[in-house]
Motif scaffolding. Structure first.
Motif, PDB file in Angstrom:
ATOM      1  N   LEU A  40       0.831  -1.206   0.000  1.00  0.00           N
ATOM      2  CA  LEU A  40       0.000   0.000   0.000  1.00  0.00           C
ATOM      3  C   LEU A  40       0.866   1.256   0.000  1.00  0.00           C
ATOM      4  CD1 LEU A  40      -2.955   1.149   0.320  1.00  0.00           C
ATOM      5  CD2 LEU A  40      -2.388   1.382   2.738  1.00  0.00           C
ATOM      6  N   SER A  63      -7.291   7.238   2.407  1.00  0.00           N
ATOM      7  CA  SER A  63      -7.402   5.787   2.336  1.00  0.00           C
ATOM      8  C   SER A  63      -8.525   5.338   3.258  1.00  0.00           C
ATOM      9  CB  SER A  63      -6.089   5.119   2.749  1.00  0.00           C
ATOM     10  OG  SER A  63      -6.182   3.708   2.633  1.00  0.00           O
ATOM     11  N   ARG A  64      -9.392   4.486   2.763  1.00  0.00           N
ATOM     12  CA  ARG A  64     -10.467   3.987   3.611  1.00  0.00           C
ATOM     13  C   ARG A  64      -9.920   3.071   4.701  1.00  0.00           C
ATOM     14  NH1 ARG A  64     -15.968   0.644   1.802  1.00  0.00           N
ATOM     15  NH2 ARG A  64     -16.872   0.542   3.908  1.00  0.00           N
ATOM     16  N   HIS A  65      -9.064   2.141   4.314  1.00  0.00           N
ATOM     17  CA  HIS A  65      -8.535   1.157   5.262  1.00  0.00           C
ATOM     18  C   HIS A  65      -7.126   1.473   5.735  1.00  0.00           C
ATOM     19  CE1 HIS A  65     -12.063  -1.173   4.504  1.00  0.00           C
ATOM     20  NE2 HIS A  65     -11.711  -1.555   3.289  1.00  0.00           N
ATOM     21  N   GLY A  66      -6.363   2.222   4.960  1.00  0.00           N
ATOM     22  CA  GLY A  66      -4.991   2.522   5.344  1.00  0.00           C
ATOM     23  C   GLY A  66      -4.179   1.254   5.555  1.00  0.00           C
ATOM     24  N   SER A 115     -10.042   9.707   6.005  1.00  0.00           N
ATOM     25  CA  SER A 115     -10.695   8.408   5.859  1.00  0.00           C
ATOM     26  C   SER A 115     -12.174   8.614   6.115  1.00  0.00           C
ATOM     27  CB  SER A 115     -10.116   7.392   6.845  1.00  0.00           C
ATOM     28  OG  SER A 115     -10.723   6.119   6.680  1.00  0.00           O
ATOM     29  N   THR A 120     -14.388   8.165   0.803  1.00  0.00           N
ATOM     30  CA  THR A 120     -13.091   8.732   1.176  1.00  0.00           C
ATOM     31  C   THR A 120     -12.470   9.591   0.082  1.00  0.00           C
ATOM     32  OG1 THR A 120     -12.554   7.025   2.803  1.00  0.00           O
ATOM     33  CG2 THR A 120     -10.700   8.122   1.740  1.00  0.00           C
ATOM     34  N   TYR A 144      -4.324   9.141  -3.090  1.00  0.00           N
ATOM     35  CA  TYR A 144      -5.305   8.148  -2.645  1.00  0.00           C
ATOM     36  C   TYR A 144      -4.742   6.760  -2.906  1.00  0.00           C
ATOM     37  CZ  TYR A 144      -9.314   5.009  -2.732  1.00  0.00           C
ATOM     38  OH  TYR A 144     -10.161   3.947  -2.513  1.00  0.00           O
ATOM     39  N   ASP A 146      -5.468   2.500  -1.610  1.00  0.00           N
ATOM     40  CA  ASP A 146      -6.264   1.597  -0.775  1.00  0.00           C
ATOM     41  C   ASP A 146      -6.123   0.175  -1.247  1.00  0.00           C
ATOM     42  OD1 ASP A 146      -7.947   1.232   1.436  1.00  0.00           O
ATOM     43  OD2 ASP A 146      -9.215   2.902   0.818  1.00  0.00           O
ATOM     44  N   GLU A 147      -6.557  -0.741  -0.392  1.00  0.00           N
ATOM     45  CA  GLU A 147      -6.581  -2.153  -0.716  1.00  0.00           C
ATOM     46  C   GLU A 147      -7.703  -2.787   0.105  1.00  0.00           C
ATOM     47  OE1 GLU A 147      -2.791  -3.712   0.360  1.00  0.00           O
ATOM     48  OE2 GLU A 147      -2.960  -3.156   2.465  1.00  0.00           O
ATOM     49  N   VAL A 160     -13.466  -1.362  -1.330  1.00  0.00           N
ATOM     50  CA  VAL A 160     -12.594  -0.664  -2.274  1.00  0.00           C
ATOM     51  C   VAL A 160     -12.043  -1.645  -3.306  1.00  0.00           C
ATOM     52  CG1 VAL A 160     -11.946   1.038  -0.546  1.00  0.00           C
ATOM     53  CG2 VAL A 160     -10.551  -1.022  -0.835  1.00  0.00           C
TER      54      VAL A 160
END
Length: 237
Positions: A40, A63-66, A115, A120, A144, A146-147, A160
């Motif tokens: 990431l 990032s939604r999840h970082g 986030s 996001t 941006y 994400d994973e 995502v």
């Protein structure tokens, strides 16, 4: 929800696909640091590096999840009674990439992280614009990356796609503009207009924005009563 419209001057942009078979080359990062980074962070650093020169630049990372996968591994180690690496812990925060990027460039400019769930990227674009509008003489870099979350978390609503996108907001070097809008998706005039125009709709915000950047065609994304819409213009309206 009030309707919002804003225009972003795009100096440069870069992307890294979620389908890439391997992590990108980030030779500008020292090897001792590089080998400790997650995929990431590597893709985020790659697209960020593509968009900036040596001049200082403010950074908005989204990032939604970082680094959730790294955090999950840490939690599994703790659960198993195993020691936790201090380096892994320090790199598990959402905005780990911004610290590594700033150190590598010797840049002490402000950096922030956003986030906001499935929305996001849209709100990060708004944050980057707000920072740019407050000080237009200083470029802002939006990154941006994400994973998908670890399977341990089960099914994630509006999950995502993964990958990375970077945009440099810079009026002086602008190659074009992205016109962004956020409105209600409940029959409001703007929602009806987007539907009438037969604008392509996408399952994630990143796919919609990337379509707009790559093709110059408008794109939209809808979620929980919100309609996000992006259009490309060679010059500001």
């Amino acid at each position: 929800m009030p309707d919002l419209h804003w225009t972003i001057p795009v100096g440069r942009w870069s992307s890294w696909p979620a389908t890439a078979p391997a992590a990108p080359d980030i030779g500008f990062i020292e090897p001792i640091v590089r080998r400790r980074l997650s995929t990431l962070s590597k893709v985020a650093l790659k697209v960020a590096h593509d968009c900036v020169a040596r001049e200082p630049v403010r950074v908005v990372f989204a990032s939604r999840h970082g680094e959730l996968r790294r955090t999950t591994d840490i939690l599994r180690s703790i659960s198993a009674g195993e020691p936790v690496s201090p380096t892994a812990f320090s790199l598990s925060v959402l905005n780990a990439m911004t610290g590594v990027f700033g150190i590598a460039r010797g840049d002490r400019s402000a950096a922030s992280a956003v986030s906001a769930g499935a929305q996001t990227l849209g709100y990060a674009l708004l944050e980057a614009y707000a920072q740019y509008a407050a000080q237009p003489g200083s470029p802002v870099l939006l990154v941006y990356a994400d994973e998908p979350a670890d399977r341990a978390y089960g099914t994630i609503e509006d999950e995502v796609q993964g990958g990375a996108i970077a945009l440099l907001l810079d009026q002086e070097a602008s190659t074009g503009h992205i016109v962004c809008s956020l409105s209600r998706a409940d029959g409001s005039p703007h929602a009806d207009e987007a539907a009438a125009d037969d604008v392509s709709s996408f399952p994630t915000q990143s796919q919609a924005l990337l379509h707009c950047l790559e093709t110059g065609q408008p794109a939209r994304w809808q979620h929980a009563g919100a309609l996000w819409h992006w259009r490309w213009h060679d010059r500001a309206a």
